[in-house]
Design an enzyme around this catalytic site. Structure first.
Site, PDB file in Angstrom:
ATOM      1  N   ILE A   1      16.175  -8.785   6.390  1.00 10.78           N
ATOM      2  CA  ILE A   1      17.293  -8.007   6.930  1.00 10.78           C
ATOM      3  C   ILE A   1      18.338  -7.888   5.817  1.00 10.78           C
ATOM      4  O   ILE A   1      18.722  -8.894   5.213  1.00 10.78           O
ATOM      5  CB  ILE A   1      17.922  -8.724   8.142  1.00 10.78           C
ATOM      6  CG1 ILE A   1      16.839  -9.059   9.173  1.00 10.78           C
ATOM      7  CG2 ILE A   1      19.065  -7.894   8.714  1.00 10.78           C
ATOM      8  CD1 ILE A   1      16.611  -8.057  10.232  1.00 10.78           C
ATOM      9  N   LEU A   2      18.782  -6.672   5.557  1.00 12.38           N
ATOM     10  CA  LEU A   2      19.749  -6.454   4.485  1.00 12.38           C
ATOM     11  C   LEU A   2      21.160  -6.409   5.060  1.00 12.38           C
ATOM     12  O   LEU A   2      21.400  -5.801   6.111  1.00 12.38           O
ATOM     13  CB  LEU A   2      19.422  -5.144   3.762  1.00 12.38           C
ATOM     14  CG  LEU A   2      18.084  -5.169   3.004  1.00 12.38           C
ATOM     15  CD1 LEU A   2      17.640  -3.761   2.653  1.00 12.38           C
ATOM     16  CD2 LEU A   2      18.201  -6.041   1.750  1.00 12.38           C
TER      17      LEU A   2
ATOM     18  N   GLU B   1       1.223   6.942   7.495  1.00 11.19           N
ATOM     19  CA  GLU B   1       2.303   6.502   6.597  1.00 11.19           C
ATOM     20  C   GLU B   1       2.007   6.929   5.163  1.00 11.19           C
ATOM     21  O   GLU B   1       2.905   7.333   4.424  1.00 11.19           O
ATOM     22  CB  GLU B   1       2.441   4.978   6.640  1.00 11.19           C
ATOM     23  CG  GLU B   1       2.944   4.426   7.953  1.00 11.19           C
ATOM     24  CD  GLU B   1       3.166   2.919   7.878  1.00 11.19           C
ATOM     25  OE1 GLU B   1       3.657   2.418   6.847  1.00 11.19           O
ATOM     26  OE2 GLU B   1       2.850   2.236   8.871  1.00 11.19           O
TER      27      GLU B   1
ATOM     28  N   GLU C   1      22.618  -1.069  10.952  1.00 18.29           N
ATOM     29  CA  GLU C   1      21.894  -1.454  12.167  1.00 18.29           C
ATOM     30  C   GLU C   1      20.397  -1.287  11.933  1.00 18.29           C
ATOM     31  O   GLU C   1      19.954  -0.218  11.488  1.00 18.29           O
ATOM     32  CB  GLU C   1      22.354  -0.578  13.335  1.00 18.29           C
ATOM     33  CG  GLU C   1      21.884  -1.104  14.677  1.00 18.29           C
ATOM     34  CD  GLU C   1      22.232  -0.151  15.823  1.00 18.29           C
ATOM     35  OE1 GLU C   1      21.572  -0.231  16.861  1.00 18.29           O
ATOM     36  OE2 GLU C   1      23.143   0.686  15.661  1.00 18.29           O
ATOM     37  N   LEU C   2      19.624  -2.298  12.273  1.00 22.01           N
ATOM     38  CA  LEU C   2      18.195  -2.332  11.945  1.00 22.01           C
ATOM     39  C   LEU C   2      17.435  -1.152  12.556  1.00 22.01           C
ATOM     40  O   LEU C   2      17.536  -0.903  13.770  1.00 22.01           O
ATOM     41  CB  LEU C   2      17.586  -3.651  12.458  1.00 22.01           C
ATOM     42  CG  LEU C   2      16.124  -3.886  12.073  1.00 22.01           C
ATOM     43  CD1 LEU C   2      15.985  -4.140  10.585  1.00 22.01           C
ATOM     44  CD2 LEU C   2      15.543  -5.041  12.882  1.00 22.01           C
TER      45      LEU C   2
ATOM     46  N   SER D   1       0.824  -1.219   0.000  1.00 22.11           N
ATOM     47  CA  SER D   1       0.000   0.000   0.000  1.00 22.11           C
ATOM     48  C   SER D   1       0.857   1.269   0.000  1.00 22.11           C
ATOM     49  O   SER D   1       0.487   2.269  -0.617  1.00 22.11           O
ATOM     50  CB  SER D   1      -0.964  -0.002   1.188  1.00 22.11           C
ATOM     51  OG  SER D   1      -0.296   0.167   2.413  1.00 22.11           O
TER      52      SER D   1
ATOM     53  N   MET E   1      10.496  -7.223   3.837  1.00 20.52           N
ATOM     54  CA  MET E   1      10.661  -8.001   5.069  1.00 20.52           C
ATOM     55  C   MET E   1      11.872  -8.932   4.977  1.00 20.52           C
ATOM     56  O   MET E   1      11.733 -10.153   4.938  1.00 20.52           O
ATOM     57  CB  MET E   1       9.384  -8.810   5.338  1.00 20.52           C
ATOM     58  CG  MET E   1       8.152  -7.948   5.551  1.00 20.52           C
ATOM     59  SD  MET E   1       8.299  -6.883   6.989  1.00 20.52           S
ATOM     60  CE  MET E   1       8.077  -8.098   8.280  1.00 20.52           C
TER      61      MET E   1
ATOM     62  N   HIS F   1       8.905   2.985   8.755  1.00 21.94           N
ATOM     63  CA  HIS F   1       8.772   2.053   9.882  1.00 21.94           C
ATOM     64  C   HIS F   1       7.582   2.491  10.736  1.00 21.94           C
ATOM     65  O   HIS F   1       7.426   3.682  11.028  1.00 21.94           O
ATOM     66  CB  HIS F   1      10.050   2.072  10.726  1.00 21.94           C
ATOM     67  CG  HIS F   1       9.985   1.141  11.895  1.00 21.94           C
ATOM     68  ND1 HIS F   1      10.179  -0.223  11.766  1.00 21.94           N
ATOM     69  CD2 HIS F   1       9.713   1.362  13.205  1.00 21.94           C
ATOM     70  CE1 HIS F   1      10.037  -0.793  12.955  1.00 21.94           C
ATOM     71  NE2 HIS F   1       9.759   0.139  13.846  1.00 21.94           N
TER      72      HIS F   1
ATOM     73  N   ARG G   1      23.028 -15.259   0.976  1.00 19.98           N
ATOM     74  CA  ARG G   1      22.435 -13.927   1.076  1.00 19.98           C
ATOM     75  C   ARG G   1      23.201 -12.935   0.206  1.00 19.98           C
ATOM     76  O   ARG G   1      22.599 -12.065  -0.434  1.00 19.98           O
ATOM     77  CB  ARG G   1      22.422 -13.448   2.527  1.00 19.98           C
ATOM     78  CG  ARG G   1      21.694 -12.126   2.653  1.00 19.98           C
ATOM     79  CD  ARG G   1      21.377 -11.796   4.081  1.00 19.98           C
ATOM     80  NE  ARG G   1      22.471 -11.068   4.691  1.00 19.98           N
ATOM     81  CZ  ARG G   1      22.452 -10.579   5.936  1.00 19.98           C
ATOM     82  NH1 ARG G   1      21.401 -10.792   6.707  1.00 19.98           N
ATOM     83  NH2 ARG G   1      23.465  -9.918   6.402  1.00 19.98           N
TER      84      ARG G   1
HETATM   85  C1  GRF Z   1       4.079  -0.640   6.796  1.00 21.59           C
HETATM   86  O1  GRF Z   1       3.425  -0.575   8.044  1.00 21.59           O
HETATM   87  C2  GRF Z   1       5.481  -0.127   6.918  1.00 21.59           C
HETATM   88  O2  GRF Z   1       5.632   0.869   7.874  1.00 21.59           O
HETATM   89  C3  GRF Z   1       6.226  -1.361   7.354  1.00 21.59           C
HETATM   90  O3  GRF Z   1       5.627  -2.416   6.658  1.00 21.59           O
HETATM   91  C4  GRF Z   1       4.282  -2.068   6.350  1.00 21.59           C
HETATM   92  C5  GRF Z   1       4.142  -2.206   4.874  1.00 21.59           C
HETATM   93  O4  GRF Z   1       2.810  -2.058   4.463  1.00 21.59           O
HETATM   94  N1  GRF Z   1       7.639  -1.230   7.091  1.00 21.59           N
HETATM   95  P1  GRF Z   1       2.477  -1.978   2.901  1.00 21.59           P
HETATM   96  O5  GRF Z   1       3.038  -3.234   2.261  1.00 21.59           O
HETATM   97  O6  GRF Z   1       3.120  -0.751   2.375  1.00 21.59           O
HETATM   98  O7  GRF Z   1       0.985  -1.929   2.823  1.00 21.59           O
END
Ligand code: GRF
Length: 230
Positions: free
Chosen positions: A91-92, A173, A142-143, A13, A89, A108, A64
């Protein structure tokens, strides 16, 4: 023209909001590629909008490092100036992150440095936190610890549960990430030396349409505003 590579793993989204805001605000910006590490709705949405999109799976690579080399090749091939993580999703690794130092940003769902990592909404409620929100920040090895670019804050209501809070944060967001990208595209924000500098925060906000400004303006925190503002 600011070229963006957007990395996703889920519903996408935020990626979609970036795409629609670029059109609506007629920004000198373009999403050149959307890349996922798994099949996901984000890729489906990108394809539906005619954006070049790719799934580069970890399991198709021996390590990786090999996976991230393929990811980097795809990003670089697209000509992207900025890499936007939007629910990516995985970790890089430090090599990958350092390759894009100063030009990779993430959104985030918390007011960093509070609640790094996952499950931020429930943790905030469990703690009895008064406020919560979202952060756009530069990515460092660092995450969830890179320099903050901008945040949007809300008050946690007594009736909130993790689901309602996630929905309210997501609404923020969806204003915050486009605001940051718009500000990069129109020069109100720079990221030189891995440091966000807001040249003119008021003009950056004035460039937003009313419907975005109404939601974002009361919630916005520009952590680095004093670094570049006169
Ligand atoms: C969001 O809440 C963002 O902050 C987090 O992951 C979620 C991603 O949502 N990093 P979408 O895939 O953009 O809908």
């Amino acid at each position: 023209m600011l070229k963006l590579a957007v990395l996703v793993s889920g519903r996408g989204s935020n990626m979609l909001r970036l795409a629609t805001a670029i059109d609506e605000l007629q920004l000198a910006a373009r999403i050149t590629t959307v890349i996922a590490n798994v099949d996901c709705d984000g890729i489906t949405h990108a394809k539906a909008r005619g954006i070049d999109s790719y799934v580069i799976r970890r399991r198709d690579h021996d390590s990786r490092a090999a996976h991230e080399a393929a990811l980097a090749a795809c990003i670089d091939q697209s000509g992207a100036d900025i890499v936007c993580l939007a629910g990516y999703m995985a970790i890089l690794g430090a090599d990958f992150v350092n390759r894009y130092q100063g030009r990779m940003i993430n959104i985030h769902p918390s007011l960093l440095p509070a609640y790094k990592g996952l499950d931020t909404h429930q943790r905030a409620i469990d703690d009895g936190a008064a406020t919560h929100g979202a952060t756009v920040h530069l990515v460092t090895p660092e995450l969830d610890a890179g320099p903050t670019i901008a945040q949007a804050r809300l008050e946690i209501e007594p009736a909130d549960d993790a689901t309602s809070l996630a929905g309210r944060v997501l609404q923020l967001e969806h204003q915050l990430y486009p605001f940051v990208v718009a500000s990069l595209a129109n020069g109100h924000l720079t990221l030189q030396d891995n440091t966000p500098r807001w040249a003119d925060p008021n003009s950056a906000m004035a460039a937003m349409p009313d419907h975005m400004r109404q939601i974002l303006e009361p919630a916005l925190i520009l952590a680095a505003a004093d670094a570049g503002a006169s």
